[in-house]
Design an enzyme around this catalytic site. Structure first.
Site, mmCIF file in Angstrom:
data_model
loop_
_atom_site.group_PDB
_atom_site.id
_atom_site.type_symbol
_atom_site.label_atom_id
_atom_site.label_comp_id
_atom_site.label_asym_id
_atom_site.label_seq_id
_atom_site.Cartn_x
_atom_site.Cartn_y
_atom_site.Cartn_z
ATOM 1 N N HIS A 126 0.758 -1.346 -0.065
ATOM 2 C CA HIS A 126 -0.023 -0.017 -0.058
ATOM 3 C C HIS A 126 0.949 1.354 -0.001
ATOM 4 O O HIS A 126 0.279 2.513 -0.422
ATOM 5 C CB HIS A 126 -0.905 0.039 1.229
ATOM 6 C CG HIS A 126 -2.146 -1.068 1.207
ATOM 7 N ND1 HIS A 126 -2.669 -1.178 0.292
ATOM 8 C CD2 HIS A 126 -2.549 -1.778 2.038
ATOM 9 C CE1 HIS A 126 -3.788 -2.097 0.127
ATOM 10 N NE2 HIS A 126 -3.291 -2.802 1.506
ATOM 11 N N HIS A 164 -6.483 -7.349 -0.439
ATOM 12 C CA HIS A 164 -6.549 -5.789 -0.621
ATOM 13 C C HIS A 164 -5.637 -5.436 -1.886
ATOM 14 O O HIS A 164 -4.553 -5.907 -2.221
ATOM 15 C CB HIS A 164 -6.000 -4.952 0.259
ATOM 16 C CG HIS A 164 -6.828 -5.457 1.453
ATOM 17 N ND1 HIS A 164 -6.327 -6.337 2.592
ATOM 18 C CD2 HIS A 164 -7.931 -4.951 2.329
ATOM 19 C CE1 HIS A 164 -7.199 -6.481 3.482
ATOM 20 N NE2 HIS A 164 -8.062 -5.578 3.303
#
Length: 307
Positions: A126, A164
């Protein structure tokens, strides 16, 4: 054995605080899982620290300086955002995580090992070029991919099966045709990126999976789109952002994979690496928040890397 395991005690010392899902217990579970007899022959290597020069291959100098400057001392902690926390050991852990991937790249390119698994935390996918987020400080796989390119490779691929979407990895490589980034992920889910129409310069492959989906949807995404794209790209080195939070037991998401799905996809990736990349794969731990699922899934993934 042609697989090496890279880790460091600092990655256990990184502590986002009581109740945080990205806890040291995750890495302890992974390392315990890899004490099984079938993994006895793995070379175990202490991860070095990534250098600032290596970090700045994927991150802006300002971001690198900000993380170094933010590192707390003593018993203090620093909350970067609602999810991302630094403790006194977090900087060293993040440096070791990125350093593990770079060291693994060096070793597979020098043919000391064919494949590597980096059992490290914090995760990385991320973290964008200029921002820490989603538990991630530095994007270890992105740093390693740029390190591989700086070492003379012309094409590398990153496969991300974390539940994710790896928005940070996509951000870093969205305009870099030397890197193919392919992600399967649940949607809708944090961080909200990863639509199929996000294609970069033709080098981004996003395959969002519906909440409640399982093995059928996951394997179809790989058979129909991800694996053909990888085959056409013919990477000289394959990276895996190995998150195991698409497992049915994971508390943070709603997919229904099991350890056999991770074994299957890893075998498929090994076959592609054998075809195009002299068998070379560098895999690095990302998410996964059920300790039971982590143990089972890491064993399945690493066993397939060995085979």
């Amino acid at each position: 054995m042609h697989l090496a395991l890279y880790t460091h005690a600092s990655c256990l010392a990184h502590d986002p605080g009581a109740g945080h899902p990205e806890s040291p217990a995750r890495l302890r579970a992974v390392l315990e899982a890899l004490t099984h007899d079938r993994f006895a022959g793995i070379d175990r290597i202490e991860a070095p620290r990534a250098t600032r020069t290596q970090l700045e291959l994927a991150h802006s100098p300002g971001h690198v300086a900000q993380i170094f400057d933010a590192a707390p001392a003593g018993d203090a902690s620093l909350r970067i955002d609602a999810d991302t926390v630094m403790s006194p050991d977090s900087l060293d852990a993040a440096l070791r995580a990125a350093g593990a991937v770079c060291a693994a790249v060096d070793d597979v390119l020098a043919a000391r090992h064919r494949r590597a698994f980096c059992a490290v935390r914090p995760p990385g996918h991320h973290a964008t070029a200029a921002q820490a987020m989603g538990f991630c400080l530095f994007n270890s796989v992105a740093v390693g991919a740029r390190h591989a390119l700086a070492s003379g490779l012309q094409r590398v691929a990153i496969v991300d099966f974390d539940v994710h979407h790896g928005n940070g990895t996509q951000d870093i490589f969205v305009s870099d045709p030397r890197v193919l980034y392919a992600s399967t992920h649940e949607m809708p889910l944090y961080p909200g990126t990863g639509l199929r129409r996000e294609t970069g310069v033709g080098n981004i492959i996003n395959e969002p999976l519906p909440s409640g989906g399982g093995s059928g949807e996951f394997r179809a995404a790989y058979r129909e789109r991800v694996l053909p794209a990888l085959d056409a790209f013919a990477p000289q080195l394959l990276f895996v952002s190995a998150g195991f939070d698409a497992h049915r037991l994971d508390p943070l998401a709603n997919l229904n994979l099991d350890a056999e799905d991770y074994a299957w996809v890893t075998h498929e990736l090994v076959a592609l690496a054998d075809k195009h990349a002299q068998g070379r794969i560098v895999s690095s731990l990302e998410g996964g928040y059920s300790l039971t699922a982590l143990r089972q899934s890491v064993q399945a993934h690493v066993a397939a890397l060995i085979e």
